[in-house]
Write an enzyme that holds these catalytic residues in place. Structure first.
Site, PDB file in Angstrom:
ATOM      1  N   HIS A 159       0.816  -1.221   0.000  1.00  0.00           N
ATOM      2  CA  HIS A 159       0.000   0.000   0.000  1.00  0.00           C
ATOM      3  C   HIS A 159       0.852   1.275   0.000  1.00  0.00           C
ATOM      4  O   HIS A 159       0.703   2.105  -0.896  1.00  0.00           O
ATOM      5  CB  HIS A 159      -1.002  -0.044   1.158  1.00  0.00           C
ATOM      6  CG  HIS A 159      -1.694   1.249   1.395  1.00  0.00           C
ATOM      7  ND1 HIS A 159      -2.528   1.830   0.457  1.00  0.00           N
ATOM      8  CD2 HIS A 159      -1.652   2.105   2.442  1.00  0.00           C
ATOM      9  CE1 HIS A 159      -2.965   2.987   0.931  1.00  0.00           C
ATOM     10  NE2 HIS A 159      -2.443   3.179   2.125  1.00  0.00           N
ATOM     11  N   HIS A 204       3.653   6.972   5.351  1.00  0.00           N
ATOM     12  CA  HIS A 204       2.442   7.693   5.744  1.00  0.00           C
ATOM     13  C   HIS A 204       1.556   6.963   6.758  1.00  0.00           C
ATOM     14  O   HIS A 204       0.842   7.603   7.525  1.00  0.00           O
ATOM     15  CB  HIS A 204       1.631   8.138   4.513  1.00  0.00           C
ATOM     16  CG  HIS A 204       0.763   7.086   3.917  1.00  0.00           C
ATOM     17  ND1 HIS A 204       1.165   6.253   2.908  1.00  0.00           N
ATOM     18  CD2 HIS A 204      -0.518   6.725   4.189  1.00  0.00           C
ATOM     19  CE1 HIS A 204       0.180   5.444   2.576  1.00  0.00           C
ATOM     20  NE2 HIS A 204      -0.853   5.704   3.340  1.00  0.00           N
ATOM     21  N   GLU A 224       0.321   5.873  12.575  1.00  0.00           N
ATOM     22  CA  GLU A 224      -1.051   5.478  12.878  1.00  0.00           C
ATOM     23  C   GLU A 224      -1.155   3.980  13.188  1.00  0.00           C
ATOM     24  O   GLU A 224      -1.838   3.590  14.121  1.00  0.00           O
ATOM     25  CB  GLU A 224      -1.928   5.824  11.658  1.00  0.00           C
ATOM     26  CG  GLU A 224      -3.401   5.688  11.909  1.00  0.00           C
ATOM     27  CD  GLU A 224      -3.978   6.956  12.516  1.00  0.00           C
ATOM     28  OE1 GLU A 224      -5.171   7.167  12.346  1.00  0.00           O
ATOM     29  OE2 GLU A 224      -3.236   7.725  13.154  1.00  0.00           O
ATOM     30  N   ASP A 225      -0.482   3.174  12.419  1.00  0.00           N
ATOM     31  CA  ASP A 225      -0.736   1.723  12.450  1.00  0.00           C
ATOM     32  C   ASP A 225       0.395   0.867  13.008  1.00  0.00           C
ATOM     33  O   ASP A 225       0.301  -0.358  12.996  1.00  0.00           O
ATOM     34  CB  ASP A 225      -1.060   1.217  11.024  1.00  0.00           C
ATOM     35  CG  ASP A 225      -2.312   1.875  10.454  1.00  0.00           C
ATOM     36  OD1 ASP A 225      -3.139   2.331  11.260  1.00  0.00           O
ATOM     37  OD2 ASP A 225      -2.444   1.930   9.220  1.00  0.00           O
ATOM     38  N   ASP A 261      -3.012   8.016  -1.634  1.00  0.00           N
ATOM     39  CA  ASP A 261      -3.418   7.009  -0.651  1.00  0.00           C
ATOM     40  C   ASP A 261      -4.872   6.599  -0.898  1.00  0.00           C
ATOM     41  O   ASP A 261      -5.208   5.423  -0.993  1.00  0.00           O
ATOM     42  CB  ASP A 261      -3.244   7.635   0.744  1.00  0.00           C
ATOM     43  CG  ASP A 261      -3.877   6.826   1.859  1.00  0.00           C
ATOM     44  OD1 ASP A 261      -3.555   5.637   1.981  1.00  0.00           O
ATOM     45  OD2 ASP A 261      -4.689   7.410   2.613  1.00  0.00           O
ATOM     46  N   ASP A 296     -17.957  14.651 -27.480  1.00  0.00           N
ATOM     47  CA  ASP A 296     -16.587  14.384 -27.028  1.00  0.00           C
ATOM     48  C   ASP A 296     -16.478  13.068 -26.263  1.00  0.00           C
ATOM     49  O   ASP A 296     -15.594  12.885 -25.448  1.00  0.00           O
ATOM     50  CB  ASP A 296     -16.064  15.546 -26.172  1.00  0.00           C
ATOM     51  CG  ASP A 296     -16.852  15.726 -24.885  1.00  0.00           C
ATOM     52  OD1 ASP A 296     -17.986  15.200 -24.813  1.00  0.00           O
ATOM     53  OD2 ASP A 296     -16.339  16.378 -23.974  1.00  0.00           O
TER      54      ASP A 296
HETATM   55 MN    MN Z   1      -2.780   4.672   3.740  1.00  0.00          MN
END
Ligand code: MN
Length: 498
Positions: free
Chosen positions: A47, A71, A75-76, A139, A260
């Site tokens: 990811h 990133h 958090e994780d 993300d 178009d």
């Molecule tokens: Mn993420």
């Protein structure tokens, strides 16, 4: 996706890549996410790798790629922002902390509040450092690509949020591929019935039109060659499904009115070649007069530039042709990110200091975009605690389409659609606003509540020494800037009870 692919792409798109540091960030993320899996069953590291890869493709620099790889770490995982600061420095920590803050918003309270809070955080992050938002968009792009493994309820909620928050922001930043991709991916979850209908309706038509366009391109190549036009690239481009759906709605779902669906795109070296090419095409093919658009002289509010024309080709078939330079193409795809190509400079001053010719040519446009970022900061400052008011104005000023008007001196004033000469006057200067008594659009007198059209030259007639705005103006103005300044004076004069 592998780290090798990421490095190769980054180097191909940006000569200034710090390979060693990026590999270090990769190894750090790999260790931090060790043992974690995505809902798809893949190793988690995929990811952040893909998030960084997409940004590498747009030419973003090392620090952005490093922050993208890291990133989700604070958090994780058990590693913190402090660890990131120690290993990768203050700037990377700042970007990552911005993303972490964006991620902390949980669905709580009323839906509306959640939506507004999300928007607010996005804007604040953007004003602090746009790279944060670019990573967040990348993300989200990958999360949307892997959405099919989630339960339907979540699919719907995430898609709706993508459509209402992330896609408009990508649009405002002028990043075509993110906007188009996010919209198309959420379309099927938010409006599944319409999606299937449009998908079915267009499948055949797409093929039919693509065949026509291919034939036309063959013919057009010869025509342009005979006229001595140098063409760098010419190809057919299919319209994004969601955009097509919106257009169909405006045309009573009649697909034959969409010219178009598949357009021809011609890339030529310089701006003057764009106009030459347009001339040659009109010499050989009759254009639909109302559909000749010069977005080079008058760019779209998000900075989009190209010439568009719709011509009768191949014995009466209507085909849209878009003409642009490679630079315009890059900007249409990468938007504001294009300005970070080959540099990772953050401020306008730094960009000016970088005196490469291409950048100098771009200065005016960049200035406009960066002015807009500064505006976000200003909004943040004036909003105070009254968030409802703040969001109301934000949504009007920010998410709606914008128009450009000019001062008689040729300065560009960026306004929301529906803006009036009074909005224009306050955008120019507070004093001009207060002392306005009349206005002219392209030289003709217009009322003060006139709806300014894109590209008009607006002249404000002022009465010297007049310092008080008219309370009635509050009934028709569109910008929060004008509203705030008018209320300020009226408040002081106690003519208005709040
Ligand atoms: Mn993420």
């Amino acid at each position: 996706m592998t780290i090798k692919e990421l490095i190769e792409t980054a180097k191909a798109k940006n000569t200034n890549i710090d390979e060693e540091k990026i590999v270090k960030a990769y190894n750090f993320a790999l260790l931090a996410h060790k043992g974690q899996k995505r809902k798809t069953g893949e190793d988690y590291i995929q990811h952040p790798l893909i998030t960084a890869y997409r940004l590498a493709q747009t030419g973003m620099g090392s620090k952005t790629l490093i922050a993208a790889l890291l990133h989700d770490v604070p958090e994780d995982t058990k590693y913190t922002l402090k660890d990131i600061r120690r290993e990768f420095g203050k700037e990377v920590e700042f970007i990552v902390s911005g993303i972490t803050k964006l991620g902390k918003i949980k669905l709580r309270g009323r839906k509306q509040e959640y939506y507004l809070e999300n928007l607010r955080r996005m804007f604040l992050a953007m004003a602090a450092d746009i790279r944060t938002v670019l990573i967040k968009l990348s993300d989200r792009f990958h999360n949307m690509e892997t959405l099919d493994v989630l339960p339907p309820k979540k699919q719907y909620r995430i898609s709706k949020e993508t459509m209402e928050i992330y896609a408009p922001i990508a649009n405002r930043l002028g990043i075509g591929w993110i906007k188009g991709g996010l919209e198309d991916m959420s379309f099927q979850y938010v409006y599944p019935k319409m999606y299937n209908e449009v998908d079915k309706m267009t499948k055949e038509k797409y093929q039919e039109r693509m065949a026509v366009v291919k034939k036309f391109i063959k013919e057009l190549k010869k025509v342009l060659k005979n006229e001595g036009i140098e063409v760098l690239d010419i190809h057919g481009r299919a319209k994004h499904l969601y955009r097509l759906y919106l257009k169909l709605k405006r045309h009573s779902m009649n697909i034959d009115e969409i010219y178009d669906l598949v357009a021809v795109r011609i890339i030529v070296p310089e701006i003057r070649n764009c106009y030459e090419t347009l001339g040659v095409i009109h010499k050989h093919y009759l254009p639909l007069i109302k559909r000749i658009k010069d977005y080079i002289s008058l760019p779209k509010p998000n900075g989009y530039r190209s010439l568009h024309t719709t011509v009768f080709a191949l014995g009466g078939k209507l085909i849209e042709v878009q003409i642009r330079t490679p630079q315009m193409h890059e900007e249409a795809e990468y938007g504001i990110a294009a300005h970070w190509l080959y540099s990772e400079k953050k401020t306008f001053a730094e960009l000016i200091a970088n005196k490469r010719k291409k950048e100098r040519d771009n200065l005016k446009r960049m200035k406009r975009e960066l002015t807009w970022v500064r505006q976000l900061r200003k909004w943040q400052e004036i909003s105070g605690t009254d968030s409802e008011e703040f969001f109301k104005s934000l949504r009007i000023d920010f998410l709606n389409d914008r128009i450009f008007a000019f001062t008689p001196a040729g300065d560009v004033i960026d306004l929301p659609e529906g803006a009036t000469p009074i909005d224009f006057a306050y955008e120019v200067h507070t004093e001009v606003g207060h002392s306005a008594i009349g206005a002219k659009a392209d030289g003709s007198p217009v009322p003060l509540d006139y709806m300014i059209q894109n590209g008009e030259v607006i002249e404000i007639v002022v009465q010297k020494g007049k310092k008080t705005p008219d309370i009635k103006w509050l009934n028709f103005i569109k910008t929060s800037n004008a509203r705030m300044k008018i209320k300020d004076v009226l408040k002081k004069e106690k003519k208005f009870i709040f």
